[in-house]
Design an enzyme around this catalytic site. Structure first.
Site, mmCIF file in Angstrom:
data_model
loop_
_atom_site.group_PDB
_atom_site.id
_atom_site.type_symbol
_atom_site.label_atom_id
_atom_site.label_comp_id
_atom_site.label_asym_id
_atom_site.label_seq_id
_atom_site.Cartn_x
_atom_site.Cartn_y
_atom_site.Cartn_z
ATOM 1 N N GLU A 36 0.835 -1.217 0.000
ATOM 2 C CA GLU A 36 0.000 0.000 0.000
ATOM 3 C C GLU A 36 0.863 1.258 0.000
ATOM 4 O O GLU A 36 1.665 1.458 0.922
ATOM 5 C CB GLU A 36 -0.911 -0.027 1.235
ATOM 6 C CG GLU A 36 -1.898 1.129 1.275
ATOM 7 C CD GLU A 36 -2.857 1.034 2.469
ATOM 8 O OE1 GLU A 36 -3.136 -0.087 2.937
ATOM 9 O OE2 GLU A 36 -3.317 2.096 2.918
ATOM 10 N N LYS B 51 -7.041 -1.196 11.774
ATOM 11 C CA LYS B 51 -6.430 -1.542 10.478
ATOM 12 C C LYS B 51 -5.230 -0.617 10.218
ATOM 13 O O LYS B 51 -4.181 -1.030 9.735
ATOM 14 C CB LYS B 51 -7.481 -1.413 9.361
ATOM 15 C CG LYS B 51 -7.050 -1.993 8.024
ATOM 16 C CD LYS B 51 -6.260 -1.036 7.157
ATOM 17 C CE LYS B 51 -5.956 -1.656 5.802
ATOM 18 N NZ LYS B 51 -5.090 -0.802 4.974
ATOM 19 N N ASP C 242 4.771 -14.621 11.303
ATOM 20 C CA ASP C 242 3.444 -15.112 10.932
ATOM 21 C C ASP C 242 2.406 -14.006 11.152
ATOM 22 O O ASP C 242 1.946 -13.792 12.271
ATOM 23 C CB ASP C 242 3.139 -16.342 11.801
ATOM 24 C CG ASP C 242 1.808 -16.982 11.487
ATOM 25 O OD1 ASP C 242 0.971 -16.342 10.833
ATOM 26 O OD2 ASP C 242 1.604 -18.130 11.917
ATOM 27 N N HIS D 152 -2.308 10.664 0.014
ATOM 28 C CA HIS D 152 -2.248 9.492 -0.869
ATOM 29 C C HIS D 152 -2.022 9.935 -2.302
ATOM 30 O O HIS D 152 -1.216 9.363 -3.022
ATOM 31 C CB HIS D 152 -3.577 8.725 -0.802
ATOM 32 C CG HIS D 152 -3.646 7.776 0.353
ATOM 33 N ND1 HIS D 152 -4.642 6.872 0.518
ATOM 34 C CD2 HIS D 152 -2.823 7.605 1.399
ATOM 35 C CE1 HIS D 152 -4.435 6.180 1.622
ATOM 36 N NE2 HIS D 152 -3.333 6.612 2.173
HETATM 37 C C1 MEV Z 1 -5.768 2.942 5.369
HETATM 38 O O1 MEV Z 1 -4.916 1.885 4.983
HETATM 39 C C2 MEV Z 1 -5.788 3.062 6.879
HETATM 40 C C3 MEV Z 1 -6.753 4.125 7.423
HETATM 41 O O2 MEV Z 1 -8.073 3.878 6.972
HETATM 42 C C4 MEV Z 1 -6.665 4.023 8.932
HETATM 43 C C5 MEV Z 1 -7.661 4.885 9.666
HETATM 44 O O3 MEV Z 1 -8.747 5.185 9.113
HETATM 45 O O4 MEV Z 1 -7.367 5.206 10.827
HETATM 46 C C6 MEV Z 1 -6.390 5.500 6.949
#
Ligand code: MEV
Length: 439
Positions: A83, A277, A293, A390
């Site tokens: 990413e 995430k 792992d 991004h």
């Molecule tokens: C994207 O890979 C991760 C985010 O969505 C994390 C978040 O929203 O805190 C930007």
């Protein structure tokens, strides 16, 4: 890491220059580093022996996060991730944290859990009492199952027994796996304990396997960032005529907005999942780079996040005066010996770059990068939104794909981001204009 992990302008260097610099900083021969990174480090013949039905190798980018300082020690942190912006974001947040001394981390206990399930137990509470009384004997048996681990200073440490209801009980054996992740060691111990456990309990032997909810091997990380570090372009604000005091208020607003973002995750599992995430963006990339792992890490992290019965954020952020303070805790079982490391030169290279002395250090570094990733995401979301950053990174890689070199990359990226059309075709046109000296 004698010269530290701060390398301003690193991203602008050619790939060859970056390799050279990292080899120097990590005290490695450039040839060894290049060899370990060649075609993802793994050849097809080796891959064919690692898993089944092999057809080839699947490559992923290998980069390094900069600016990371954990417990006063600087580290260049290898990250493997597909990413865009994850490595830049972690490096950027680590730079902000660095101004306040870096991340403080500790590993809590460092014990893995092996489970032995016993079913059809006639009198569960009496069986639990008998097993507890037999703990010394069970530990002795467990110790005999892993002589090499014991020789390295690790081994089984304690026995825990629980009545799960429905005539089912589970015995936990807690194991110090030292520098190994420990899955094989713990499974061997659980299997060795199985028959005696069933006999003492007076039931039928069920599963014997480690638990990936390794909540007795947790990492705790904290960091502190002064509000001013969160304002990306103070000079730009000043240019807009803001006075120093207003600038402070702006930056404190960013602190408050990040705290509100944290509260959102604390109130809502839908948001907590995305928040986590963002943390795992950083942690998984280090876990992958070091040949660990990631499925085990993910399973443990999310189970831990749900331990209260409600899925919650693994990291939370609060304001302390003019500082933003972050805190992350999660189970993290990582190894620096055995497993993939036996066969994967790139994973071994990652460990050399990190210059580690223990698996605990690796866990603390990975968690710190997770907290950095979280900070970067929340700061972007709470201010300009995630897309701008991004897009500018995407514009840079499109500019490179169109043939831009050195300083041209930034100039072309700025042009295509400015017109809002980030395609290779537009980048080629912009590159032509830059080379023709067209302002
Ligand atoms: C994207 O890979 C991760 C985010 O969505 C994390 C978040 O929203 O805190 C930007």
């Amino acid at each position: 890491m004698a010269e530290g992990s701060r390398i301003p302008g690193f991203y602008k260097l050619s790939l060859a220059a970056r390799r050279q610099l990292v080899a120097e900083r990590a005290g490695l021969a450039l040839g060894d580093l290049e060899h370990a990174l060649e075609a993802g480090g793994l050849d097809t013949a080796t891959a064919d022996k690692v898993v089944e039905n092999v057809l080839g190798i699947y490559g992923l980018p290998f980069g390094v996060a900069l600016n990371v300082r954990v417990n006063g020690v600087d580290r260049l942190v290898p990250m493997v991730v597909e990413e865009p912006s994850v490595i830049a974001a972690a490096s950027n947040a680590a730079r902000m944290v660095r101004h306040s001394g870096g991340f403080r981390a500790e590993v809590v206990e460092s014990l893995m859990i092996g489970q032995v399930q016993i079913t059809d137990v006639e009198h569960p509470s009496a069986a639990v009492a008998r097993l507890e009384a037999a703990a010394p004997r069970l530990l002795e048996l467990a110790t005999r199952a892993v002589p090499n681990l014991v020789a390295r200073g690790g081994g089984p440490r304690a026995i825990d027994v629980r009545d799960l209801g429905q005539r089912c009980i589970v015995l936990h054996v807690l194991v110090d796996c030292r520098d190994a992740m420990g899955a094989n060691l713990v499974n061997s111990i659980a299997e060795a304990l199985g028959p005696l456990t069933a006999e003492i309990a007076g039931g039928t032997l069920g599963l014997r396997i480690l638990s990936n909810l390794c909540d007795r091997r947790r990492v705790h990380v904290t960091c502190r960032v002064h509000a001013r570090e969160l304002v990306s372009t103070p000079r730009a604000s000043r240019a807009r005529g803001a006075e120093e005091r207003n600038l402070d208020i702006d930056s404190l607003e960013v602190v408050d907005a990040i705290v509100l973002a944290s509260r959102f995750a604390e109130l809502d599992p839908y948001r907590a999942t995305t928040h986590n995430k963002g943390i795992m963006n950083g942690i998984d990339a280090v876990v992958l780079a070091t040949g660990n792992d990631f499925r085990a890490v993910e399973a443990g992290a999310h189970a831990y996040a749900a331990r209260s019965g409600r899925y919650s954020p693994l990291a939370v952020w609060r304001r302390d005066g003019e500082d933003l303070v972050g805190e992350l805790e999660l189970p993290l079982a990582l190894g620096i010996v055995g497993g993939t490391l036996r066969v994967h030169p790139t994973a071994r290279l990652a460990l050399q770059i990190l210059a580690l002395e223990s698996a605990d250090e690796l866990a603390m570094i990975a968690a710190s990068v997770g907290l950095a990733s979280n900070l970067s995401a929340l700061r972007a979301l709470a201010t300009e939104g995630i897309q701008r950053g991004h897009m500018s990174l995407h514009a840079r890689s499109v500019a490179s794909a169109a043939g831009a070199l050195g300083d041209e990359v930034e100039l072309v990226a700025a042009r295509i981001a400015g017109i809002g059309s980030i395609t290779v075709e537009d980048a080629r046109r912009a590159l032509g204009e830059v080379r023709a000296g067209d302002a």
